[in-house]
Design an enzyme around this catalytic site. Structure first.
Site, PDB file in Angstrom:
ATOM      1  N   ALA A   1       0.867  -1.168   0.000  1.00  0.00           N
ATOM      2  CA  ALA A   1       0.000   0.000   0.000  1.00  0.00           C
ATOM      3  C   ALA A   1       0.910   1.225   0.000  1.00  0.00           C
ATOM      4  CB  ALA A   1      -0.877  -0.022   1.242  1.00  0.00           C
TER       5      ALA A   1
ATOM      6  N   GLY B   1       0.735  -5.085   0.968  1.00  0.00           N
ATOM      7  CA  GLY B   1      -0.463  -5.181   0.132  1.00  0.00           C
ATOM      8  C   GLY B   1      -0.184  -5.861  -1.201  1.00  0.00           C
TER       9      GLY B   1
ATOM     10  N   GLU C   1      -0.342  -9.466  -0.513  1.00  0.00           N
ATOM     11  CA  GLU C   1      -1.771  -9.776  -0.290  1.00  0.00           C
ATOM     12  C   GLU C   1      -2.551  -9.787  -1.603  1.00  0.00           C
ATOM     13  OE1 GLU C   1      -1.776  -6.623   2.654  1.00  0.00           O
ATOM     14  OE2 GLU C   1      -2.633  -7.990   4.123  1.00  0.00           O
TER      15      GLU C   1
ATOM     16  N   GLU D   1       4.597  -5.224   7.461  1.00  0.00           N
ATOM     17  CA  GLU D   1       3.764  -4.242   8.173  1.00  0.00           C
ATOM     18  C   GLU D   1       4.161  -3.990   9.619  1.00  0.00           C
ATOM     19  OE1 GLU D   1       2.651  -6.534   6.095  1.00  0.00           O
ATOM     20  OE2 GLU D   1       1.102  -5.698   4.806  1.00  0.00           O
TER      21      GLU D   1
HETATM   22  N1  DAK Z   1       4.573   3.296  -0.824  1.00  0.00           N
HETATM   23  C1  DAK Z   1       4.925   4.457  -1.432  1.00  0.00           C
HETATM   24  N2  DAK Z   1       6.013   4.598  -2.200  1.00  0.00           N
HETATM   25  C2  DAK Z   1       6.807   3.546  -2.350  1.00  0.00           C
HETATM   26  C3  DAK Z   1       6.505   2.280  -1.751  1.00  0.00           C
HETATM   27  C4  DAK Z   1       5.324   2.180  -0.960  1.00  0.00           C
HETATM   28  N3  DAK Z   1       4.947   1.037  -0.388  1.00  0.00           N
HETATM   29  N4  DAK Z   1       7.494   1.423  -2.080  1.00  0.00           N
HETATM   30  C5  DAK Z   1       8.356   2.110  -2.854  1.00  0.00           C
HETATM   31  N5  DAK Z   1       7.939   3.376  -3.045  1.00  0.00           N
HETATM   32  C6  DAK Z   1       8.578   4.439  -3.800  1.00  0.00           C
HETATM   33  C7  DAK Z   1       9.821   4.943  -3.071  1.00  0.00           C
HETATM   34  O1  DAK Z   1       9.457   5.879  -2.070  1.00  0.00           O
HETATM   35  C8  DAK Z   1      10.574   5.586  -4.211  1.00  0.00           C
HETATM   36  O2  DAK Z   1      10.001   6.831  -4.512  1.00  0.00           O
HETATM   37  P1  DAK Z   1      10.918   8.166  -4.710  1.00  0.00           P
HETATM   38  O3  DAK Z   1      11.717   8.273  -3.479  1.00  0.00           O
HETATM   39  O4  DAK Z   1      11.720   7.859  -5.937  1.00  0.00           O
HETATM   40  O5  DAK Z   1       9.915   9.255  -4.909  1.00  0.00           O
HETATM   41  C9  DAK Z   1      10.298   4.650  -5.376  1.00  0.00           C
HETATM   42  O6  DAK Z   1       9.112   3.927  -5.003  1.00  0.00           O
HETATM   43  C10 DAK Z   1      11.411   3.643  -5.609  1.00  0.00           C
HETATM   44  O7  DAK Z   1      11.650   2.969  -4.376  1.00  0.00           O
HETATM   45  P2  DAK Z   1      13.115   2.864  -3.727  1.00  0.00           P
HETATM   46  O8  DAK Z   1      13.983   3.993  -4.145  1.00  0.00           O
HETATM   47  O9  DAK Z   1      12.916   2.646  -2.268  1.00  0.00           O
HETATM   48  O10 DAK Z   1      13.647   1.541  -4.418  1.00  0.00           O
HETATM   49  P3  DAK Z   1      14.643   0.474  -3.815  1.00  0.00           P
HETATM   50  O11 DAK Z   1      14.952  -0.480  -4.925  1.00  0.00           O
HETATM   51  O12 DAK Z   1      15.802   1.142  -3.135  1.00  0.00           O
HETATM   52  O13 DAK Z   1      13.843  -0.299  -2.691  1.00  0.00           O
HETATM   53  C11 DAK Z   1      11.926  -1.502  -1.809  1.00  0.00           C
HETATM   54  C12 DAK Z   1      12.722  -1.090  -3.067  1.00  0.00           C
HETATM   55  C13 DAK Z   1      10.643  -2.213  -2.272  1.00  0.00           C
HETATM   56  C14 DAK Z   1      12.752  -2.474  -0.962  1.00  0.00           C
HETATM   57  C15 DAK Z   1      11.596  -0.245  -0.983  1.00  0.00           C
HETATM   58  O14 DAK Z   1      11.012   0.735  -1.859  1.00  0.00           O
HETATM   59  C16 DAK Z   1      10.636  -0.505   0.142  1.00  0.00           C
HETATM   60  O15 DAK Z   1      11.014  -1.026   1.186  1.00  0.00           O
HETATM   61  N6  DAK Z   1       9.359  -0.120  -0.069  1.00  0.00           N
HETATM   62  C17 DAK Z   1       8.327  -0.270   0.958  1.00  0.00           C
HETATM   63  C18 DAK Z   1       7.897  -1.714   1.060  1.00  0.00           C
HETATM   64  C19 DAK Z   1       6.872  -1.888   2.152  1.00  0.00           C
HETATM   65  O16 DAK Z   1       7.164  -1.686   3.360  1.00  0.00           O
HETATM   66  N7  DAK Z   1       5.671  -2.299   1.749  1.00  0.00           N
HETATM   67  C20 DAK Z   1       4.598  -2.554   2.673  1.00  0.00           C
HETATM   68  C21 DAK Z   1       3.755  -1.346   2.734  1.00  0.00           C
HETATM   69  S1  DAK Z   1       2.586  -1.453   4.054  1.00  0.00           S
HETATM   70  C22 DAK Z   1      -4.723  -1.259   5.598  1.00  0.00           C
HETATM   71  C23 DAK Z   1      -4.631  -2.470   5.036  1.00  0.00           C
HETATM   72  C24 DAK Z   1      -3.475  -2.843   4.398  1.00  0.00           C
HETATM   73  C25 DAK Z   1      -2.382  -2.006   4.373  1.00  0.00           C
HETATM   74  C26 DAK Z   1      -2.497  -0.786   4.934  1.00  0.00           C
HETATM   75  C27 DAK Z   1      -3.685  -0.391   5.558  1.00  0.00           C
HETATM   76  N8  DAK Z   1      -5.930  -0.891   6.292  1.00  0.00           N
HETATM   77  C28 DAK Z   1      -6.897  -1.922   6.618  1.00  0.00           C
HETATM   78  C29 DAK Z   1      -6.138   0.459   6.681  1.00  0.00           C
HETATM   79  C30 DAK Z   1      -1.173  -2.425   3.716  1.00  0.00           C
HETATM   80  C31 DAK Z   1       0.022  -1.969   4.141  1.00  0.00           C
HETATM   81  C32 DAK Z   1       1.225  -2.149   3.361  1.00  0.00           C
HETATM   82  O17 DAK Z   1       1.247  -2.701   2.285  1.00  0.00           O
END
Ligand code: DAK
Length: 259
Positions: free
Chosen positions: A65, A110, A113, A133
């Site tokens: 997400a 997400g 998921e 998460e």
């Molecule tokens: N959200 C927003 N932007 C993201 C992103 C994300 N999840 N993942 C990557 N990006 C963006 C980065 O910020 C970056 O943007 P700029 O800085 O260039 O503007 C661009 O994508 C490229 O990413 P990186 O520069 O970080 O690329 P790397 O190769 O260095 O790293 C990475 C790739 C996938 C390891 C890293 O980007 C990363 O760790 N991303 C986050 C992964 C993550 O933690 N995903 C889980 C998200 S939490 C809910 C239900 C469900 C959910 C929420 C609420 N409710 C019931 C309310 C779900 C939650 C989730 O999914």
């Protein structure tokens, strides 16, 4: 209809839904979720389609997400966001036709998921899976706590969720989270091949099997067997059942008509 953050394409019997925000590694924001919702309605209404492939553009499947959007949500907005996502994922899971997640890169949070809401998962060697998460102060909220344990068992689900550890595709294959892992240059062709194999089987038989598996998984074994019995009986009302069995008797191959 025209979409900005996703693409919906059709090639014969096969639909392809691509999350297309590569600059954000295809993170799911509200717009993506809204567009996915509409696209799934289009897929449901399209009676030519027999299989849907879900994939991501660029080097990521879906990196979760959108954390940047979520960071500033109020509790009410957070609830709305969660409801939207849960609705879309459930709609995908309940789609009548089979769905294949073609996991081409990061499938985190997400994204993992989303992949788990498809019927099965094919990954390329670079794919990475995880539920990070708890490292963000939340827990999986798009069905991850429920679907992951159903796919890989509670031990692996708890291990992955509590540690927030990412795993690469070969490990995902080992624990049963994905069904096949392919070298990058063979990946798309194999996904298309599998989609065609499924599409060329009796479409109503496949849909009924999906219904039997998904509905049966929610109930006790006695009720589940009854569900299978009824759906099995229903398959004999189709022209494709007659064509399929006749082709076997005649040592030929049936061209299923989806009737
Ligand atoms: N959200 C927003 N932007 C993201 C992103 C994300 N999840 N993942 C990557 N990006 C963006 C980065 O910020 C970056 O943007 P700029 O800085 O260039 O503007 C661009 O994508 C490229 O990413 P990186 O520069 O970080 O690329 P790397 O190769 O260095 O790293 C990475 C790739 C996938 C390891 C890293 O980007 C990363 O760790 N991303 C986050 C992964 C993550 O933690 N995903 C889980 C998200 S939490 C809910 C239900 C469900 C959910 C929420 C609420 N409710 C019931 C309310 C779900 C939650 C989730 O999914």
């Amino acid at each position: 209809m025209a979409f900005e953050t996703i693409k919906l394409e059709q090639d014969g019997f096969i639909g392809k839904l691509t999350i297309a925000r590569p600059e954000a590694l295809n993170a799911l924001n509200s717009q993506v979720l809204d567009e996915l919702d509409k696209a799934l309605d289009e897929v449901s209404a399209n009676k030519e389609l027999r299989v849907l492939i879900v994939t991501g553009e660029g080097r990521s499947f879906v990196a979760g997400a959108d954390i940047k959007e979520m960071a500033s949500l109020s509790p009410i907005e957070g609830k709305e966001f969660g409801k939207k996502g849960l609705g879309v994922f459930r709609k995908l899971e309940k789609l009548e036709i089979p769905t294949i997640a073609a996991v081409n890169g990061f499938a985190l949070g997400g994204g993992c998921e989303l992949a788990m809401s498809c019927d099965f998962r094919i990954a390329n060697e670079k794919a990475t899976f995880g539920q990070p998460e708890v490292g963000l102060g939340i827990l999986p909220g798009f069905g991850g706590t429920q679907r992951l344990q159903r796919l890989v068992g509670q031990g692996w689900a708890k291990y992955l969720i509590y540690t927030a550890r990412n795993i690469k595709a070969p490990k995902a294959l080992e624990i049963g989270l994905v069904q096949e892992v392919l070298p990058v240059d063979e990946f798309e062709a194999r996904v298309d091949e599998l989609a065609n194999i499924v599409a060329n089987n009796a479409p109503i038989g496949v849909k009924l099997a999906k219904e039997a598996i998904n509905t049966g998984a929610q109930v006790d074994i006695e009720s589940a067997i009854k569900i299978e019995e009824n759906l099995f009986g229903l398959s004999f009302a189709t022209e494709d059942q007659k064509a399929g069995m006749q082709a076997f008797v005649n040592k030929g191959k049936a061209e299923f008509q989806n009737k």
